[in-house]
Write a protein that holds these residues in place. Structure first.
Motif, PDB file in Angstrom:
ATOM      1  N   CYS A   6      -2.280 -12.315   3.468  1.00  0.00           N
ATOM      2  CA  CYS A   6      -2.532 -11.749   4.797  1.00  0.00           C
ATOM      3  C   CYS A   6      -2.967 -12.834   5.776  1.00  0.00           C
ATOM      4  O   CYS A   6      -2.512 -12.871   6.926  1.00  0.00           O
ATOM      5  CB  CYS A   6      -3.637 -10.684   4.715  1.00  0.00           C
TER       6      CYS A   6
ATOM      7  N   SER B 256      -3.687  -0.722   0.503  1.00  0.00           N
ATOM      8  CA  SER B 256      -3.743  -1.517   1.725  1.00  0.00           C
ATOM      9  C   SER B 256      -4.850  -1.048   2.657  1.00  0.00           C
ATOM     10  O   SER B 256      -5.236   0.126   2.662  1.00  0.00           O
ATOM     11  CB  SER B 256      -2.398  -1.463   2.464  1.00  0.00           C
TER      12      SER B 256
ATOM     13  N   LEU C 255       2.448  -7.772   3.600  1.00  0.00           N
ATOM     14  CA  LEU C 255       2.571  -8.092   5.017  1.00  0.00           C
ATOM     15  C   LEU C 255       2.944  -6.862   5.847  1.00  0.00           C
ATOM     16  O   LEU C 255       2.638  -6.799   7.039  1.00  0.00           O
ATOM     17  CB  LEU C 255       3.612  -9.189   5.217  1.00  0.00           C
ATOM     18  N   ALA C 256       3.580  -5.879   5.210  1.00  0.00           N
ATOM     19  CA  ALA C 256       3.942  -4.653   5.915  1.00  0.00           C
ATOM     20  C   ALA C 256       2.789  -3.657   5.955  1.00  0.00           C
ATOM     21  O   ALA C 256       2.903  -2.596   6.567  1.00  0.00           O
ATOM     22  CB  ALA C 256       5.164  -4.012   5.261  1.00  0.00           C
TER      23      ALA C 256
ATOM     24  N   ARG D  33      -4.600  -0.674   5.763  1.00  0.00           N
ATOM     25  CA  ARG D  33      -4.027   0.311   6.693  1.00  0.00           C
ATOM     26  C   ARG D  33      -4.073   1.714   6.105  1.00  0.00           C
ATOM     27  O   ARG D  33      -4.472   2.674   6.768  1.00  0.00           O
ATOM     28  CB  ARG D  33      -2.584  -0.063   7.022  1.00  0.00           C
TER      29      ARG D  33
ATOM     30  N   ALA E 238       1.614  -2.064   3.329  1.00  0.00           N
ATOM     31  CA  ALA E 238       1.952  -0.963   2.428  1.00  0.00           C
ATOM     32  C   ALA E 238       1.174  -1.058   1.120  1.00  0.00           C
ATOM     33  O   ALA E 238       0.887  -2.155   0.626  1.00  0.00           O
ATOM     34  CB  ALA E 238       3.454  -0.968   2.144  1.00  0.00           C
TER      35      ALA E 238
ATOM     36  N   GLN F  30       6.106  -8.944   0.576  1.00  0.00           N
ATOM     37  CA  GLN F  30       6.708  -8.134   1.634  1.00  0.00           C
ATOM     38  C   GLN F  30       5.896  -6.865   1.881  1.00  0.00           C
ATOM     39  O   GLN F  30       5.649  -6.482   3.031  1.00  0.00           O
ATOM     40  CB  GLN F  30       8.152  -7.778   1.275  1.00  0.00           C
ATOM     41  N   ALA F  31       5.473  -6.210   0.810  1.00  0.00           N
ATOM     42  CA  ALA F  31       4.683  -4.986   0.949  1.00  0.00           C
ATOM     43  C   ALA F  31       3.321  -5.290   1.561  1.00  0.00           C
ATOM     44  O   ALA F  31       2.833  -4.547   2.425  1.00  0.00           O
ATOM     45  CB  ALA F  31       4.512  -4.316  -0.411  1.00  0.00           C
TER      46      ALA F  31
ATOM     47  N   SER G 198      -2.589  -4.944  10.228  1.00  0.00           N
ATOM     48  CA  SER G 198      -2.712  -4.016   9.102  1.00  0.00           C
ATOM     49  C   SER G 198      -3.649  -4.532   8.021  1.00  0.00           C
ATOM     50  O   SER G 198      -3.893  -3.840   7.032  1.00  0.00           O
ATOM     51  CB  SER G 198      -1.327  -3.754   8.493  1.00  0.00           C
TER      52      SER G 198
ATOM     53  N   THR H 192      -0.581 -15.321   7.862  1.00  0.00           N
ATOM     54  CA  THR H 192       0.065 -14.941   9.115  1.00  0.00           C
ATOM     55  C   THR H 192      -0.741 -15.409  10.318  1.00  0.00           C
ATOM     56  O   THR H 192      -0.216 -15.478  11.432  1.00  0.00           O
ATOM     57  CB  THR H 192       0.252 -13.414   9.194  1.00  0.00           C
TER      58      THR H 192
END
Length: 344
Positions: A230, A133, A35-36, A135, A38, A32-33, A277, A233
């Protein structure tokens, strides 16, 4: 904002790229982190052998994976174990080495052993990773003021990981770290932060000290899996018959020197927003592609003016034309009417 990868390191990494089917999804993968976009830290269970007897001195190693890629996170790995078992367990029994010279299959097998409760590695070793990350790396490097460069980000990640281990009460006697920049400068800074510990910062530490080799495996296996998470997706698309279609080309190792990576970047670039991201926008590769193939749209962000000495009550008392109105007057007397100076 230049790419920071070494061609030699990049070519090594590409040749040792882990095939998707061999990627081990370790507990350090927080999907979850990732893909966000983070950043996050993961710690393994603390070995009982070092918590039951706090007099046992430990050795600790730190290394990273993914410093140079334009795609995916940079991951810092840390591993510690009793000092007396440093070379016997890691080097002689399990043959840890610099992760770049190990095969993907062997790297994964070592990581699986670290994560399996019935093994001697699990019983004696604690490990941690810091997933930085793409990002967050890019946003730090692209700050308009007070740039947070990659070396500073890497240093902070290293220090935080080590502090976490000390906070667990682990008796760390020796620390070995693969260098960032000048080994002497880096070592002196760490010695000021951890004055009671013997610290060695060296080039090629991942091939000299088994605990650093093991840390490099933790970092590399985690990065490989994070990169695969990653990519998933993008890996499937809905075909004309509304059936999933798997993209076969992939994006390779994520290094700018990997033709598969640059091909993917060119083929999956939004002309306005670039990529997701998973991309380090601070890298020259991404910047050049956006300038060459983007829409050319430039955004001028407004500069915040200073308040020029204005008081908070000025916002309540002035109307658009500089006068006052009833509503404004009511606001200025919200907490009572002003007392005339004559009173004093």
């Amino acid at each position: 904002m230049e790419d920071v990868d070494s061609q030699d390191v990049a070519s090594q990494d590409i040749s040792q790229e882990t095939p998707p089917q061999d990627v081990f999804i370790a507990p350090s993968i927080h999907q979850q982190a990732i893909l966000a976009g983070a950043s996050y830290t993961h710690h393994s269970a603390t070995p009982e052998v070092v918590t039951q007897d706090l007099s046992i001195e430990c050795v600790l190693g730190v290394d990273e994976a993914g410093r140079g890629p334009v795609l995916g996170p940079m991951v810092y790995g840390l591993l510690y174990l009793p000092l007396v078992q440093h070379r016997s367990l890691l080097a002689q029994t399990h043959h840890f080495d610099d992760s770049k010279v190990l095969t993907p299959t062997f790297r994964s097998s070592l990581m699986k052993a670290l994560c399996t409760s019935t093994t001697d590695l699990y019983e004696n070793c604690g490990w941690a990773t810091r997933v930085m990350s793409a990002r967050d790396i890019g946003s730090g490097m692209l700050k308009p003021a007070g740039t947070y460069n990659l070396n500073a980000q890497a240093m902070d990640a290293t220090i935080d990981l080590i502090k976490d281990v000390f906070a667990k009460g682990i008796n760390v006697r020796e620390i070995y770290i693969d260098t960032i920049g000048s080994p002497a400068v880096y070592q002196k800074k760490l010695e000021r932060i951890f004055p009671t510990t013997i610290i060695t910062v060296a080039k090629k530490a991942d091939s000299l000290y088994p605990c650093v080799s093991a840390a490099s495996v933790c970092a590399k296996v985690t990065r490989d899996a994070a990169l695969e998470v990653c990519y998933q997706t993008y890996a499937t698309a809905i075909g004309p018959n509304e059936e999933p279609q798997v993209a076969a080309e992939g994006w390779g190792s994520g290094y700018p020197s990997d033709a598969r990576c640059t091909t993917w970047l060119k083929g999956h670039m939004d002309p306005m927003f670039g990529w997701g991201s998973e991309c380090r926008f601070s890298w020259g590769t991404a910047k050049d592609l956006l300038e060459a193939k983007g829409t050319g749209t430039k955004v001028d962000w407004p500069v915040e003016d200073d308040d020029q000495g204005m008081r908070m009550t000025d916002f309540f008392s002035a109307t658009a034309d500089g006068g006052t109105d009833k509503e404004s007057d009511e606001l200025t007397t919200w907490f009572g009417k002003p007392v005339a100076e004559e009173v004093f």
